[in-house]
Design a protein around this motif. Structure first.
Motif, PDB file in Angstrom:
ATOM      1  N   ALA A  12       0.848  -1.196   0.000  1.00  0.00           N
ATOM      2  CA  ALA A  12       0.000   0.000   0.000  1.00  0.00           C
ATOM      3  C   ALA A  12       0.885   1.249   0.000  1.00  0.00           C
ATOM      4  CB  ALA A  12      -0.910   0.003   1.224  1.00  0.00           C
ATOM      5  N   PRO A  13       0.353   2.385  -0.458  1.00  0.00           N
ATOM      6  CA  PRO A  13       1.137   3.623  -0.389  1.00  0.00           C
ATOM      7  C   PRO A  13       1.404   4.004   1.067  1.00  0.00           C
ATOM      8  CG  PRO A  13      -0.827   3.919  -1.773  1.00  0.00           C
ATOM      9  CD  PRO A  13      -0.951   2.580  -1.095  1.00  0.00           C
ATOM     10  N   ALA A  14       2.612   4.469   1.335  1.00  0.00           N
ATOM     11  CA  ALA A  14       2.953   4.930   2.682  1.00  0.00           C
ATOM     12  C   ALA A  14       2.266   6.266   2.927  1.00  0.00           C
ATOM     13  CB  ALA A  14       4.467   5.090   2.810  1.00  0.00           C
ATOM     14  N   PRO A  15       1.622   6.443   4.083  1.00  0.00           N
ATOM     15  CA  PRO A  15       1.010   7.745   4.382  1.00  0.00           C
ATOM     16  C   PRO A  15       2.068   8.856   4.380  1.00  0.00           C
ATOM     17  CG  PRO A  15       0.263   6.066   5.940  1.00  0.00           C
ATOM     18  CD  PRO A  15       1.381   5.461   5.148  1.00  0.00           C
ATOM     19  N   ASP A  16       1.808   9.919   3.624  1.00  0.00           N
ATOM     20  CA  ASP A  16       2.763  11.025   3.531  1.00  0.00           C
ATOM     21  C   ASP A  16       2.731  11.852   4.815  1.00  0.00           C
ATOM     22  OD1 ASP A  16       4.741  12.537   2.346  1.00  0.00           O
ATOM     23  OD2 ASP A  16       3.336  13.810   1.231  1.00  0.00           O
ATOM     24  N   PHE A  17       3.820  12.557   5.076  1.00  0.00           N
ATOM     25  CA  PHE A  17       3.871  13.446   6.230  1.00  0.00           C
ATOM     26  C   PHE A  17       4.927  14.510   6.016  1.00  0.00           C
ATOM     27  CE2 PHE A  17       6.663   9.817   7.227  1.00  0.00           C
ATOM     28  CZ  PHE A  17       7.870  10.454   7.499  1.00  0.00           C
ATOM     29  N   THR A  18       4.769  15.604   6.723  1.00  0.00           N
ATOM     30  CA  THR A  18       5.788  16.648   6.834  1.00  0.00           C
ATOM     31  C   THR A  18       5.938  16.934   8.314  1.00  0.00           C
ATOM     32  OG1 THR A  18       5.214  17.622   4.696  1.00  0.00           O
ATOM     33  CG2 THR A  18       6.428  19.022   6.240  1.00  0.00           C
ATOM     34  N   LEU A  19       7.170  16.817   8.823  1.00  0.00           N
ATOM     35  CA  LEU A  19       7.431  17.026  10.250  1.00  0.00           C
ATOM     36  C   LEU A  19       8.697  17.855  10.434  1.00  0.00           C
ATOM     37  CD1 LEU A  19       6.824  13.437  11.720  1.00  0.00           C
ATOM     38  CD2 LEU A  19       5.421  15.469  12.123  1.00  0.00           C
ATOM     39  N   PRO A  20       8.781  18.594  11.554  1.00  0.00           N
ATOM     40  CA  PRO A  20      10.029  19.288  11.876  1.00  0.00           C
ATOM     41  C   PRO A  20      11.101  18.270  12.283  1.00  0.00           C
ATOM     42  CG  PRO A  20       8.429  19.597  13.636  1.00  0.00           C
ATOM     43  CD  PRO A  20       7.735  18.822  12.540  1.00  0.00           C
ATOM     44  N   VAL A  21      12.343  18.561  11.904  1.00  0.00           N
ATOM     45  CA  VAL A  21      13.452  17.658  12.220  1.00  0.00           C
ATOM     46  C   VAL A  21      14.578  18.413  12.916  1.00  0.00           C
ATOM     47  CG1 VAL A  21      12.977  16.047  10.331  1.00  0.00           C
ATOM     48  CG2 VAL A  21      14.519  17.975   9.938  1.00  0.00           C
ATOM     49  N   ASN A  22      15.499  17.642  13.489  1.00  0.00           N
ATOM     50  CA  ASN A  22      16.667  18.237  14.111  1.00  0.00           C
ATOM     51  C   ASN A  22      17.392  19.098  13.064  1.00  0.00           C
ATOM     52  OD1 ASN A  22      17.017  15.413  13.179  1.00  0.00           O
ATOM     53  ND2 ASN A  22      19.164  15.652  13.700  1.00  0.00           N
ATOM     54  N   GLY A  23      17.915  20.232  13.480  1.00  0.00           N
ATOM     55  CA  GLY A  23      18.579  21.133  12.552  1.00  0.00           C
ATOM     56  C   GLY A  23      17.672  22.266  12.095  1.00  0.00           C
ATOM     57  N   GLY A  24      16.411  22.277  12.557  1.00  0.00           N
ATOM     58  CA  GLY A  24      15.522  23.387  12.254  1.00  0.00           C
ATOM     59  C   GLY A  24      14.808  23.315  10.918  1.00  0.00           C
ATOM     60  N   ASN A  25      14.908  22.213  10.212  1.00  0.00           N
ATOM     61  CA  ASN A  25      14.226  22.050   8.936  1.00  0.00           C
ATOM     62  C   ASN A  25      12.967  21.207   9.101  1.00  0.00           C
ATOM     63  OD1 ASN A  25      16.366  23.375   7.457  1.00  0.00           O
ATOM     64  ND2 ASN A  25      17.586  21.535   7.800  1.00  0.00           N
ATOM     65  N   THR A  26      12.336  20.915   7.963  1.00  0.00           N
ATOM     66  CA  THR A  26      11.239  19.945   7.971  1.00  0.00           C
ATOM     67  C   THR A  26      11.587  18.859   6.964  1.00  0.00           C
ATOM     68  OG1 THR A  26      10.004  21.114   6.257  1.00  0.00           O
ATOM     69  CG2 THR A  26       9.440  21.638   8.554  1.00  0.00           C
ATOM     70  N   ILE A  27      10.927  17.728   7.101  1.00  0.00           N
ATOM     71  CA  ILE A  27      11.118  16.631   6.154  1.00  0.00           C
ATOM     72  C   ILE A  27       9.736  16.186   5.686  1.00  0.00           C
ATOM     73  CG2 ILE A  27      11.139  14.739   7.845  1.00  0.00           C
ATOM     74  CD1 ILE A  27      13.565  13.649   6.156  1.00  0.00           C
ATOM     75  N   THR A  28       9.634  15.951   4.370  1.00  0.00           N
ATOM     76  CA  THR A  28       8.387  15.483   3.774  1.00  0.00           C
ATOM     77  C   THR A  28       8.675  14.159   3.091  1.00  0.00           C
ATOM     78  OG1 THR A  28       7.634  17.745   3.443  1.00  0.00           O
ATOM     79  CG2 THR A  28       6.538  16.039   2.130  1.00  0.00           C
TER      80      THR A  28
END
Length: 161
Positions: A12-28
């Motif tokens: 199945a498709p993995a549920p997408d997400f955007t979260l803040p990460v260490n270093g002050g950025n975000t990851i999608t």
């Protein structure tokens, strides 16, 4: 296994997400298509099992990188706690802060747990291997830490073969 995890099936498709990460950025997640991604959920920074798991993935980080694979560890801890955890143990994995627990819920790992007769909500240690097309290639619910990162590496190698 929670109802939600039962709904998330390999393929199945993995549920997408955007979260803040260490270093002050975000990851999608969806921006990482074209490469395998390991998403592992863990309960709490700087606890014995979680530290061992993060160190095991860090120890194998170069092997995952050689396969073009990204590694994202997710817990409800804050970015600040993640940054302290990374600095304290010289971790080489990206840690994402799911303080609202929305991603944990989306992946079915925010579950009712019991310890010492008390019931509470927490993260069920789980790992998801996502293929280059953004599909769930492998799911490990209720992870036992010892040897787990190596097992995930072998599954990632098999994916690339």
């Amino acid at each position: 296994m929670s109802d939600q995890t039962a709904m998330l099936q390999e393929g199945a498709p993995a549920p997408d997400f955007t979260l803040p990460v260490n270093g002050g950025n975000t990851i999608t997640l969806s921006t990482m298509k074209g490469q395998p991604v390991i998403v592992y959920f863990y309960p709490k920074d700087n606890t014995p099992g979680c530290t061992t798991e993060a160190l095991d993935f860090t120890q194998l980080a170069d092997d995952f990188a050689a396969l073009g694979a990204g590694i994202i560890g997710i817990s409800p801890d804050s970015v600040k706690k993640h940054e302290n955890f990374v600095a304290k143990h010289d971790l080489k994995v990206t840690l994402a802060a799911d303080t609202e627990k929305e991603v944990c819920e989306g992946y079915g790992v925010w579950v009712e747990k019991k310890m010492y007769g008390k019931t509470y909500m927490g993260v069920e240690r789980s790992t998801f291997l996502i293929d280059a097309d953004g599909k769930l290639a492998r799911i490990w619910p209720k992870v036992k830490v010892k040897g787990h990162a190596a097992e995930v590496l072998e599954a990632t190698k098999a994916l690339k073969a």
